[in-house]
Every structure is written in structure tokens, then in C-alpha cells.
Motif scaffolding. Structure first.
Motif, PDB file in Angstrom:
ATOM      1  N   SER A 261       0.711  -1.422  -0.089  1.00  0.00           N
ATOM      2  CA  SER A 261       0.046   0.106  -0.108  1.00  0.00           C
ATOM      3  C   SER A 261       0.580   1.262   0.235  1.00  0.00           C
ATOM      4  CB  SER A 261      -0.714  -0.233   1.262  1.00  0.00           C
ATOM      5  OG  SER A 261       0.209  -0.007   2.546  1.00  0.00           O
ATOM      6  N   SER A 262       1.881   0.819   0.148  1.00  0.00           N
ATOM      7  CA  SER A 262       3.155   2.631  -0.390  1.00  0.00           C
ATOM      8  C   SER A 262       4.078   1.850  -0.845  1.00  0.00           C
ATOM      9  CB  SER A 262       3.464   2.758   1.896  1.00  0.00           C
ATOM     10  OG  SER A 262       3.898   1.342   1.909  1.00  0.00           O
ATOM     11  N   LEU A 263       5.194   2.499  -0.022  1.00  0.00           N
ATOM     12  CA  LEU A 263       6.878   2.231  -1.388  1.00  0.00           C
ATOM     13  C   LEU A 263       7.259   0.979  -1.198  1.00  0.00           C
ATOM     14  CD1 LEU A 263       8.988   5.526  -1.029  1.00  0.00           C
ATOM     15  CD2 LEU A 263       7.861   4.890  -2.893  1.00  0.00           C
ATOM     16  N   GLY A 264       6.539  -0.031  -0.817  1.00  0.00           N
ATOM     17  CA  GLY A 264       7.519  -1.391  -0.120  1.00  0.00           C
ATOM     18  C   GLY A 264       7.095  -1.887  -1.538  1.00  0.00           C
ATOM     19  N   CYS A 265       7.378  -3.872  -1.053  1.00  0.00           N
ATOM     20  CA  CYS A 265       7.072  -4.431  -2.550  1.00  0.00           C
ATOM     21  C   CYS A 265       5.178  -5.391  -2.109  1.00  0.00           C
ATOM     22  CB  CYS A 265       8.752  -5.408  -1.947  1.00  0.00           C
ATOM     23  SG  CYS A 265       9.401  -4.825  -2.120  1.00  0.00           S
ATOM     24  N   HIS A 266       5.003  -5.860  -2.955  1.00  0.00           N
ATOM     25  CA  HIS A 266       4.056  -6.813  -3.082  1.00  0.00           C
ATOM     26  C   HIS A 266       4.309  -7.729  -3.537  1.00  0.00           C
ATOM     27  CE1 HIS A 266       1.908  -3.435  -5.190  1.00  0.00           C
ATOM     28  NE2 HIS A 266       2.490  -3.588  -6.126  1.00  0.00           N
ATOM     29  N   GLU A 267       3.935  -8.733  -2.737  1.00  0.00           N
ATOM     30  CA  GLU A 267       4.376 -10.229  -2.482  1.00  0.00           C
ATOM     31  C   GLU A 267       3.411 -11.079  -3.391  1.00  0.00           C
ATOM     32  OE1 GLU A 267       6.315 -11.794   1.371  1.00  0.00           O
ATOM     33  OE2 GLU A 267       4.957 -11.380   1.220  1.00  0.00           O
ATOM     34  N   LEU A 268       3.816 -12.204  -4.365  1.00  0.00           N
ATOM     35  CA  LEU A 268       2.338 -12.695  -5.313  1.00  0.00           C
ATOM     36  C   LEU A 268       3.320 -13.549  -5.316  1.00  0.00           C
ATOM     37  CD1 LEU A 268       3.556 -10.492  -7.245  1.00  0.00           C
ATOM     38  CD2 LEU A 268       1.807  -9.802  -7.699  1.00  0.00           C
ATOM     39  N   VAL A 269       2.356 -14.994  -5.225  1.00  0.00           N
ATOM     40  CA  VAL A 269       3.125 -16.601  -5.375  1.00  0.00           C
ATOM     41  C   VAL A 269       1.631 -17.196  -6.765  1.00  0.00           C
ATOM     42  CG1 VAL A 269       2.686 -18.653  -4.662  1.00  0.00           C
ATOM     43  CG2 VAL A 269       3.693 -16.859  -3.181  1.00  0.00           C
ATOM     44  N   PHE A 270       1.908 -17.312  -7.365  1.00  0.00           N
ATOM     45  CA  PHE A 270       0.921 -17.775  -8.972  1.00  0.00           C
ATOM     46  C   PHE A 270       1.523 -19.519  -8.665  1.00  0.00           C
ATOM     47  CE2 PHE A 270       2.307 -13.144  -9.735  1.00  0.00           C
ATOM     48  CZ  PHE A 270       1.128 -12.656 -10.332  1.00  0.00           C
ATOM     49  N   GLN A 271       0.374 -19.806  -9.416  1.00  0.00           N
ATOM     50  CA  GLN A 271       0.536 -21.198 -10.106  1.00  0.00           C
ATOM     51  C   GLN A 271       0.472 -21.453 -11.257  1.00  0.00           C
ATOM     52  OE1 GLN A 271      -1.537 -23.985  -7.374  1.00  0.00           O
ATOM     53  NE2 GLN A 271       0.237 -25.942  -7.791  1.00  0.00           N
ATOM     54  N   SER A 272       1.429 -22.015 -11.920  1.00  0.00           N
ATOM     55  CA  SER A 272       1.193 -22.637 -13.551  1.00  0.00           C
ATOM     56  C   SER A 272      -0.013 -23.357 -13.927  1.00  0.00           C
ATOM     57  CB  SER A 272       2.722 -22.917 -14.203  1.00  0.00           C
ATOM     58  OG  SER A 272       1.853 -23.343 -15.549  1.00  0.00           O
ATOM     59  N   GLN A 273      -0.850 -23.420 -14.421  1.00  0.00           N
ATOM     60  CA  GLN A 273      -1.896 -24.064 -15.031  1.00  0.00           C
ATOM     61  C   GLN A 273      -1.448 -25.113 -16.459  1.00  0.00           C
ATOM     62  OE1 GLN A 273      -4.773 -23.375 -12.831  1.00  0.00           O
ATOM     63  NE2 GLN A 273      -3.060 -22.338 -12.127  1.00  0.00           N
ATOM     64  N   MET A 274      -0.016 -25.123 -16.553  1.00  0.00           N
ATOM     65  CA  MET A 274      -0.105 -25.421 -17.783  1.00  0.00           C
ATOM     66  C   MET A 274       0.070 -27.284 -17.214  1.00  0.00           C
ATOM     67  SD  MET A 274       2.034 -23.298 -19.957  1.00  0.00           S
ATOM     68  CE  MET A 274       1.533 -22.148 -20.151  1.00  0.00           C
ATOM     69  N   THR A 275      -0.069 -28.153 -17.556  1.00  0.00           N
ATOM     70  CA  THR A 275      -0.077 -29.481 -17.327  1.00  0.00           C
ATOM     71  C   THR A 275       1.649 -30.048 -17.562  1.00  0.00           C
ATOM     72  OG1 THR A 275      -0.975 -30.673 -19.283  1.00  0.00           O
ATOM     73  CG2 THR A 275      -1.981 -30.102 -16.455  1.00  0.00           C
ATOM     74  N   ASN A 276       2.384 -29.149 -18.546  1.00  0.00           N
ATOM     75  CA  ASN A 276       3.624 -29.680 -19.396  1.00  0.00           C
ATOM     76  C   ASN A 276       3.539 -28.577 -20.424  1.00  0.00           C
ATOM     77  OD1 ASN A 276       5.457 -30.818 -20.944  1.00  0.00           O
ATOM     78  ND2 ASN A 276       4.512 -32.859 -21.780  1.00  0.00           N
ATOM     79  N   LYS A 277       5.190 -28.159 -19.752  1.00  0.00           N
ATOM     80  CA  LYS A 277       6.207 -27.256 -19.961  1.00  0.00           C
ATOM     81  C   LYS A 277       7.205 -27.596 -20.641  1.00  0.00           C
ATOM     82  CE  LYS A 277       6.240 -22.801 -17.916  1.00  0.00           C
ATOM     83  NZ  LYS A 277       6.487 -21.785 -17.395  1.00  0.00           N
ATOM     84  N   SER A 278       6.759 -28.675 -21.496  1.00  0.00           N
ATOM     85  CA  SER A 278       8.672 -29.087 -22.056  1.00  0.00           C
ATOM     86  C   SER A 278       9.160 -28.184 -23.675  1.00  0.00           C
ATOM     87  CB  SER A 278       8.366 -30.285 -21.995  1.00  0.00           C
ATOM     88  OG  SER A 278       7.499 -30.624 -23.211  1.00  0.00           O
ATOM     89  N   GLY A 279       9.845 -27.567 -23.312  1.00  0.00           N
ATOM     90  CA  GLY A 279      10.187 -27.327 -24.623  1.00  0.00           C
ATOM     91  C   GLY A 279      10.528 -25.222 -24.456  1.00  0.00           C
ATOM     92  N   THR A 280       9.898 -24.770 -23.478  1.00  0.00           N
ATOM     93  CA  THR A 280      10.269 -23.345 -22.831  1.00  0.00           C
ATOM     94  C   THR A 280      11.842 -23.297 -22.787  1.00  0.00           C
ATOM     95  OG1 THR A 280      10.104 -24.170 -20.863  1.00  0.00           O
ATOM     96  CG2 THR A 280       7.983 -23.313 -22.067  1.00  0.00           C
TER      97      THR A 280
END
Length: 280
Positions: A261-280
Motif C-alpha cells: 500500500s506504500s513504497l514497499g514490495c508486492h508479494e505474489l505467488v502464482f501457480q502454473s495452470q499448464m500440465t506440461n511446459k516442455s520446450g520453453t
């Protein structure tokens, strides 16, 4: 390795982390473990792979390893690499499940060579690379299908963030030890204003309590963080909603977040919705 910022404009992160290791103790390590478990929503990290992008002091690599993860730590700053290696030497000597090395979060070939991980962690790092969105893009590519990305990015406060950019820029232009005097002077002055604000509202403990319990904030040290706040450069920032949208387009769902809410940092945790990411 790709790194757009010049050494003359870059904050000596590793030097600050080396001083932090002198105050590191088991209480701080346990707080770091607690932070990971809380944000990732887990009891431990047994059987998981963990990539620490910009490992800094090595505290969170250590916490992840103690929680059972197989850890790969890297940092662009050689002194930060040395700090992480020192923690590995202290707590997990000759351990094959924790690798520490030098690397750049902006080096596409290096990042691709690492493979994919169950958890990719980068707290307060990518906004200091000089090319934040390049770093974010390469980081998200390292998350395995169904894996989690835990990042922390400075909040965009409009004009205030531009002023903060100037504060950090000036720190890195000042000679030692004037830069540290400058940092502590501004740091304690800003905290003094906060204390005065809440004292006038007859609520001084709102300002004082975070100082008294600072160690419980991820196991960190206020004095060392203050130098990082005032000197951490390059410096970029983003709004919480912009980051959420960015990752949703790329197949990630936010599962936990603390919006600054100020000059600090956002903390975010995301989860990949892909079951297979081979080839990236």
C-alpha cells in the motif's frame, strides 16, 4: 551474461548481505522457513525442486533446503554468491542437493540451461536487474507445469516511486562512507515522520511495533534492509494488478498475494495452470 546496468550505478548487494550474515541466527532462519511455508501454502518442501533467482545472502535457499527441497541458487553479484556458498558450507557441507553458482537472471541461454522447477523464487530481485520484465519473463519460463512462482516486486506509487528512484540513484553516486550516512539519515528520518504521524493520532505503537518485531518479517534485519531500501539500484516497479494480468495471460493463476500500500514490495505467488511446459 546480459546485465544492462553498469557497475558504477549498481548497488553492492553482496557487500550488504555479507554484513547481514554476521547477525544471522537460528531464529531468523526459522522465520524465513515460516515465510516460505505460509506463502507457498505447504508444510514442507520434501521432493520439490527450488530455484532461487538472485539468492543474495542465501537465507531463503537455506530455508528451502532445510524444508527438504533440492535447491539451485544463483546470483549475478559475486559477493552474494559467496554469501550463499558460505551458508551452504555452514549448514550443508558437501551436500549434492544444493547447488550454488554465478548467473544472470537476464541471460536467456543460462536460464534455459537450468531446466524447470517446482518452485521458482525471486524476492526483491528482478526489479533491480535493469530490465525487470525480461527477468520476469525468463523466470516464469522456468516454472514446471503445475509449479509455483513466488516473486516480490516494488509497488508503483507514481510520483513517489520516481522520487524513490532518485534517492537510490544518489546513494550510488555518493562515496563511502557518506552513502551509508545518507541512507541511515533518510531511513530514520522517514521512520520518525511515521512515528510522529501515529503519535499525533495517539497510536504510536502502530509505528513502533514493526520495529520491535522486525526479525519476524522473513527473518530479516531492519538495519541491513534499510541500506538495501536506500541503495538498491537499478530500480523498477509495477502495480499489483498489472503483475496479476501479466501472469494470467501466460497461464498462471494467483493463489496468494500481499499488495503493498506504500513504497514497499508486492508479494505474489502464482501457480502454473499448464500440465506440461516442455520446450520453453
Amino acid at each position: 551474461m546480459t546485465q544492462p546496468s553498469t557497475d558504477s550505478n549498481r548497488f553492492a548487494f553482496g557487500d550488504n548481505w555479507a554484513r547481514f550474515l554476521t547477525v544471522l541466527n537460528d531464529d531468523r532462519i526459522q522465520e524465513a522457513e515460516k515465510s516460505l511455508k505460509t506463502m507457498l501454502g505447504v508444510k514442507d518442501l520434501q521432493g520439490k525442486t527450488f530455484l532461487d533467482i538472485g539468492s543474495g545472502s542465501g537465507l531463503f535457499s537455506l530455508a528451502a533446503r532445510r524444508l527438504g527441497a533440492k535447491v539451485h541458487s544463483f546470483d549475478y553479484d559475486m559477493q552474494s554468491v559467496a554469501c550463499t556458498a558460505e551458508l551452504k558450507r555452514r549448514y550443508f557441507p558437501d551436500d549434492t542437493q544444493w547447488q550454488v553458482e554465478s548467473g544472470s537472471a537476464l541471460d536467456k541461454d543460462y536460464m534455459s540451461s537450468l531446466g524447470e522447477f517446482d518452485i521458482v523464487y525471486s524476492w526483491g530481485v528482478l526489479h533491480h536487474t535493469g530490465a525487470m520484465y525480461t527477468g520476469i519473463e525468463l523466470a516464469q519460463q522456468r516454472v514446471a507445469g503445475g509449479g509455483k512462482l513466488f516473486i516480490s516486486i516494488y509497488n508503483d506509487q507514481g510520483v513517489k516511486s520516481r522520487i524513490w528512484w532518485l534517492v537510490k540513484y544518489l546513494y550510488n553516486k555518493l562515496p563511502k562512507p557518506l552513502n551509508r550516512i545518507y541512507a541511515y539519515l533518510l531511513g530514520f528520518l522517514s521512520k520518525g515522520f511515521v512515528l510522529l504521524k501515529y503519535t499525533l493520532k495517539l497510536q504510536p505503537m502502530i509505528a513502533i511495533e514493526p520495529w520491535l518485531n522486525y526479525k519476524k518479517k522473513r527473518g530479516m534485519s531492519m538495519m541491513h534492509d534499510m541500506i538495501d531500501w536506500m541503495g538498491g539500484f537499478p530500480y523498477e516497479f509495477a502495480r499489483f494488478d498489472v503483475l496479476v494480468d501479466y501472469f494470467q495471460i501466460r497461464g498462471f493463476e494467483i493463489i496468494r498475494g500481499n499488495e503493498a500500500s506504500s513504497l514497499g514490495c508486492h508479494e505474489l505467488v502464482f501457480q502454473s495452470q499448464m500440465t506440461n511446459k516442455s520446450g520453453t
